[in-house]
Design a protein around this motif. Structure first.
Motif, PDB file in Angstrom:
ATOM      1  N   LYS A 173       0.828  -1.209   0.000  1.00 43.37           N
ATOM      2  CA  LYS A 173       0.000   0.000   0.000  1.00 43.37           C
ATOM      3  C   LYS A 173       0.865   1.261   0.000  1.00 43.37           C
ATOM      4  O   LYS A 173       0.621   2.199  -0.755  1.00 43.37           O
ATOM      5  CB  LYS A 173      -0.891  -0.025   1.258  1.00 43.37           C
ATOM      6  CG  LYS A 173      -1.950   1.034   1.305  1.00 43.37           C
ATOM      7  CD  LYS A 173      -2.760   0.943   2.603  1.00 43.37           C
ATOM      8  CE  LYS A 173      -4.099   0.309   2.389  1.00 43.37           C
ATOM      9  NZ  LYS A 173      -4.986   0.395   3.561  1.00 43.37           N
ATOM     10  N   ARG A 178      -1.120  -3.172  19.433  1.00 44.17           N
ATOM     11  CA  ARG A 178       0.195  -3.330  18.804  1.00 44.17           C
ATOM     12  C   ARG A 178       0.811  -1.959  18.499  1.00 44.17           C
ATOM     13  O   ARG A 178       1.992  -1.727  18.764  1.00 44.17           O
ATOM     14  CB  ARG A 178       0.018  -4.151  17.532  1.00 44.17           C
ATOM     15  CG  ARG A 178       1.321  -4.523  16.930  1.00 44.17           C
ATOM     16  CD  ARG A 178       1.187  -5.566  15.848  1.00 44.17           C
ATOM     17  NE  ARG A 178       2.364  -5.488  15.008  1.00 44.17           N
ATOM     18  CZ  ARG A 178       2.423  -5.939  13.787  1.00 44.17           C
ATOM     19  NH1 ARG A 178       1.371  -6.506  13.248  1.00 44.17           N
ATOM     20  NH2 ARG A 178       3.525  -5.825  13.094  1.00 44.17           N
ATOM     21  N   SER A 181      -9.289   5.865  15.801  1.00 48.62           N
ATOM     22  CA  SER A 181     -10.071   4.666  15.479  1.00 48.62           C
ATOM     23  C   SER A 181     -11.298   4.610  16.383  1.00 48.62           C
ATOM     24  O   SER A 181     -11.285   5.140  17.490  1.00 48.62           O
ATOM     25  CB  SER A 181      -9.239   3.411  15.726  1.00 48.62           C
ATOM     26  OG  SER A 181      -8.066   3.426  14.959  1.00 48.62           O
TER      27      SER A 181
END
Ligand SMILES: NC(=O)c1ccc[n+]([C@@H]2O[C@H](COP(=O)([O-])OP(=O)(O)OC[C@H]3O[C@@H](n4cnc5c(N)ncnc54)[C@H](O)[C@@H]3O)[C@@H](O)[C@H]2O)c1
Length: 440
Positions: free
Chosen positions: A35, A101, A121
């Motif tokens: 990406k 993470r 998020s």
């Protein structure tokens, strides 16, 4: 300001491009090397109107760069946004493994130079506290940072517009220092800014998405009542939407909500409520109604073909969960096609942007070049996504090429009267002929 965005997906890339557009220096990071390589060649990972031009402009002006190096990004930035995925976990809650993470990775690169870590998020209430705990556990002792919650409300298909001019910007903060800096960052957005505590900010996001889902399930339930009475859901929606306390938005009856956000966020909100000891019954009903709506639509298609789909040719207009995006995650169209395939129907489909994505999950249907090819010699045409190209179709030409002029309009883009006059057998959602005699 210097900004790092960790996670260059639908939210991270749009947010990064918009901050760069405002004149900030932005590094967008992703652990998907392919990406990032493509973005460095200015190839977009997904379709979103106006995004490519904005990325190009800011990349060329060196305000926006792409990297896989989280260390470089954290060292560079004053503000680090976390915009990684929070998909549905196996038990129905949010899978926060990507968040945990990234928190750990950020922690390793912190030092005495103060930074703000922004949770962008969508997460269950209490996640910022967990991020803080993780960072404290893994960061050096002199690490200086604050956590801010800044839930994202962008809408795919109009992501640039809804990022640059959102209805509101919600900022959950814990310290005056973070408050001052983060307000400054958003000051130029010219939108209402709501500063609150962190838990409230997190809750606002789940609460807003749940309310939107509730409106959709409510209007779909009303549509089913309309079908039993001969009332017209469009008139009913208009009539209730005129009440300012209700408002006319998000009252379109259809095939149920989908996409990356509503289904998983509703599920995560139910899950966290259960864990908190509250049985969120309304929300469970919203989810159930949404699942049922897809089944109703499948039944409608079957009924129009005398309950036998074997070897029937069905054309499907639209694969994405809404227009102006190629996002097919949790798209009702995909679910409905899978159901039709199980009944051995032959499916062909057209979508202006989502066919490449759809091929990954539906390799065995036929993909067409345009809406007419999709309808050619079909027994039934199902409209799953309200792209403009479908609204502007030549209806006489459509009628002439179909084997049977049966249309199931899952988005109510046409008027039943007009369709009938043109000779179609037309079924919208909540716009059927009166069946009032069903009342016992
Ligand atoms: N898509 C929307 O319309 C929307 C709107 C509002 C909020 N949100 C929320 O924003 C969040 C992101 O959604 P999205 O649609 O952008 O997801 P996405 O899947 O499009 O993007 C997430 C990106 O994070 C990257 N990533 C994962 N782990 C990483 C790591 N350790 N390091 C670097 N990159 C990593 C992935 O490779 C991916 O590119 C989710 O919580 C979602 O619920 C999404």
């Amino acid at each position: 300001m210097k900004i790092a965005i960790i996670g260059t997906g639908h939210v991270g890339l749009v947010t990064g491009a918009c901050f760069a557009q405002k004149g900030h220096k932005v590094i967008c990071v992703d652990n998907n090397h392919g990406k990032i390589k493509s973005l460095q060649k200015l190839i977009m990972p997904f379709y979103e109107p106006r995004l490519e031009q904005m990325v190009r402009r800011n990349y060329k002006a060196s305000r926006l760069i792409f990297s896989t190096d989280i260390k470089q990004a954290v060292n560079f930035a004053e503000i680090v946004f976390i915009a990684v995925g929070t998909p549905l976990g196996p038990g129905g809650g949010a899978d926060l493994s990507q968040i945990r993470r990234v928190a750990k990775e950020i922690a390793h690169h912190l030092n005495h130079r103060y930074k703000i870590i922004v949770e962008k998020s969508t997460v269950p209430v209490g996640t910022a506290e967990e991020i803080e705990r993780i960072i404290k556990l893994y960061a050096p002792e002199n690490a200086s940072f604050d956590i801010v919650s800044n839930p994202e409300f962008l809408q795919e298909g109009s992501a640039i517009e809804t990022t640059l001019r959102p209805d509101r910007i919600v900022l959950g903060v814990k310290t005056k220092r973070a408050d001052n800096i983060i307000r400054l960052l958003f000051a130029s957005f010219n939108s209402k800014i709501l500063v609150t505590d962190i838990n409230s900010a997190e809750l606002i996001k789940h609460a807003a998405n749940s309310f939107l889902a509730m409106k959709i399930s409510y209007i779909n339930s009303l549509a089913n009542i309309c079908e039993k009475t001969g009332a017209d859901i469009k008139s009913v929606a208009y009539g209730i939407g005129l009440d300012k306390r209700i408002n006319p938005h998000f009252l379109n009856a259809g095939i149920g909500y989908g996409g990356f956000c509503l289904p998983k966020d509703i599920s995560a909100f139910i899950h966290i409520s259960d864990k908190l000891g509250y049985d969120f019954q309304i929300l469970k009903a919203v989810r159930d109604v949404n699942n049922l709506q897809r089944e109703f639509v499948v039944r409608k298609i079957k009924k129009s073909l005398r309950n036998n789909l074997k070897n029937r040719h069905i054309g499907i207009w639209g694969l994405s969960f809404k227009p102006d995006t190629d996002d097919i995650r949790e798209s009702p169209s995909i679910y409905i096609i899978q159901k039709l395939l199980q009944e051995q129907a032959y499916i062909k489909s057209y979508d202006p942007y989502a066919m490449k994505e759809a091929q990954k999950v539906l390799p065995n249907i036929h993909y067409c070049r345009d809406p007419y090819e999709t309808a050619y010699k079909t027994d039934c045409l199902f409209i799953a996504t309200e792209w403009d190209i479908f609204k502007n179709i030549s209806l006489p030409r459509l009628k002439a090429i179909m084997r049977q002029p049966i249309i199931i309009d899952g988005r109510n883009i046409f008027e039943p009267e007009k369709m009938k006059k043109l000779g179609f057998v037309y079924h919208g959602i909540g716009r059927e002929e009166p069946q009032i005699s069903q009342i016992k």
